[in-house]
Design a protein around this motif. Structure first.
Motif, PDB file in Angstrom:
ATOM      1  N   ASN A  42    -110.750 -21.949  48.858  1.00 60.09           N
ATOM      2  CA  ASN A  42    -110.631 -20.585  49.229  1.00 60.09           C
ATOM      3  C   ASN A  42    -111.514 -20.895  50.611  1.00 60.09           C
ATOM      4  O   ASN A  42    -112.399 -22.010  50.254  1.00 60.09           O
ATOM      5  N   TYR A  43    -112.640 -20.323  51.160  1.00 57.52           N
ATOM      6  CA  TYR A  43    -113.742 -20.895  52.596  1.00 57.52           C
ATOM      7  C   TYR A  43    -114.485 -21.086  51.549  1.00 57.52           C
ATOM      8  O   TYR A  43    -114.871 -22.497  52.048  1.00 57.52           O
ATOM      9  N   SER A  58    -115.235 -20.508  57.914  1.00 60.53           N
ATOM     10  CA  SER A  58    -115.144 -19.554  59.276  1.00 60.53           C
ATOM     11  C   SER A  58    -115.255 -19.009  60.706  1.00 60.53           C
ATOM     12  O   SER A  58    -113.412 -19.528  61.151  1.00 60.53           O
ATOM     13  N   ARG A  62    -111.020 -19.669  62.255  1.00 63.69           N
ATOM     14  CA  ARG A  62    -110.539 -18.754  63.513  1.00 63.69           C
ATOM     15  C   ARG A  62    -110.626 -19.804  64.906  1.00 63.69           C
ATOM     16  O   ARG A  62    -109.262 -19.156  66.047  1.00 63.69           O
ATOM     17  N   TYR A  65    -107.188 -20.492  63.762  1.00 67.46           N
ATOM     18  CA  TYR A  65    -105.837 -19.811  64.504  1.00 67.46           C
ATOM     19  C   TYR A  65    -105.438 -19.727  65.345  1.00 67.46           C
ATOM     20  O   TYR A  65    -104.363 -19.284  65.808  1.00 67.46           O
ATOM     21  N   HIS A  71    -102.607 -15.020  62.105  1.00 69.07           N
ATOM     22  CA  HIS A  71    -103.809 -14.201  62.434  1.00 69.07           C
ATOM     23  C   HIS A  71    -105.093 -13.985  61.133  1.00 69.07           C
ATOM     24  O   HIS A  71    -104.985 -13.588  60.760  1.00 69.07           O
ATOM     25  N   THR A  72    -103.751 -14.691  59.982  1.00 67.31           N
ATOM     26  CA  THR A  72    -104.188 -15.141  58.962  1.00 67.31           C
ATOM     27  C   THR A  72    -104.353 -16.229  58.063  1.00 67.31           C
ATOM     28  O   THR A  72    -103.340 -17.487  58.106  1.00 67.31           O
ATOM     29  N   LYS A  73    -104.611 -16.532  57.329  1.00 63.18           N
ATOM     30  CA  LYS A  73    -104.848 -17.731  56.331  1.00 63.18           C
ATOM     31  C   LYS A  73    -103.672 -18.587  56.124  1.00 63.18           C
ATOM     32  O   LYS A  73    -103.123 -19.355  56.131  1.00 63.18           O
ATOM     33  N   SER A  74    -102.868 -16.683  54.772  1.00 57.70           N
ATOM     34  CA  SER A  74    -101.876 -17.800  54.841  1.00 57.70           C
ATOM     35  C   SER A  74    -100.938 -18.222  55.890  1.00 57.70           C
ATOM     36  O   SER A  74     -99.657 -18.875  55.662  1.00 57.70           O
ATOM     37  N   GLU A  75    -100.599 -17.361  56.875  1.00 57.39           N
ATOM     38  CA  GLU A  75    -100.095 -17.420  58.304  1.00 57.39           C
ATOM     39  C   GLU A  75    -100.430 -19.283  58.342  1.00 57.39           C
ATOM     40  O   GLU A  75     -99.236 -20.036  58.646  1.00 57.39           O
TER      41      GLU A  75
END
Length: 87
Positions: A42-43, A58, A62, A65, A71-75
């Motif tokens: 995780n972060y 973070s 960004r 992304y 738009h998300t970490k999982s994507e």
């Protein structure tokens, strides 16, 4: 579906496959961050691993992304795995 139509459909899918070697202009540090997330970090744990702050992670996320158009970490992780962006 007839064999002729099936052949055409398969040919169409082969033409539209993403370029797997494309790295989306990610910097080496962004690739390291993305690799850590793919590996399950995780972060916070990624920040510890790279000896940076969570805010730094973070910031890089960004940018990731934006470059990956997600738009998300999982994507981002899914796209990295699907397009073989990280090893």
């Amino acid at each position: 579906m007839s064999p002729e139509i099936a052949t055409r459909v398969i040919a169409l899918f082969r033409q539209n496959r993403p370029n797997l070697s494309e790295d989306h202009d990610l910097t080496p540090h962004e690739l390291r961050v993305l690799k850590l997330l793919v590996d399950g970090h995780n972060y916070k744990t990624a920040a510890v691993e790279l000896s940076v702050s969570v805010n730094t992670i973070s910031f890089h996320m960004r940018r990731i992304y934006e470059k990956l158009h997600v738009h998300t970490k999982s994507e981002a992780v899914a796209k990295a795995l699907r397009n073989q962006i990280v090893g």
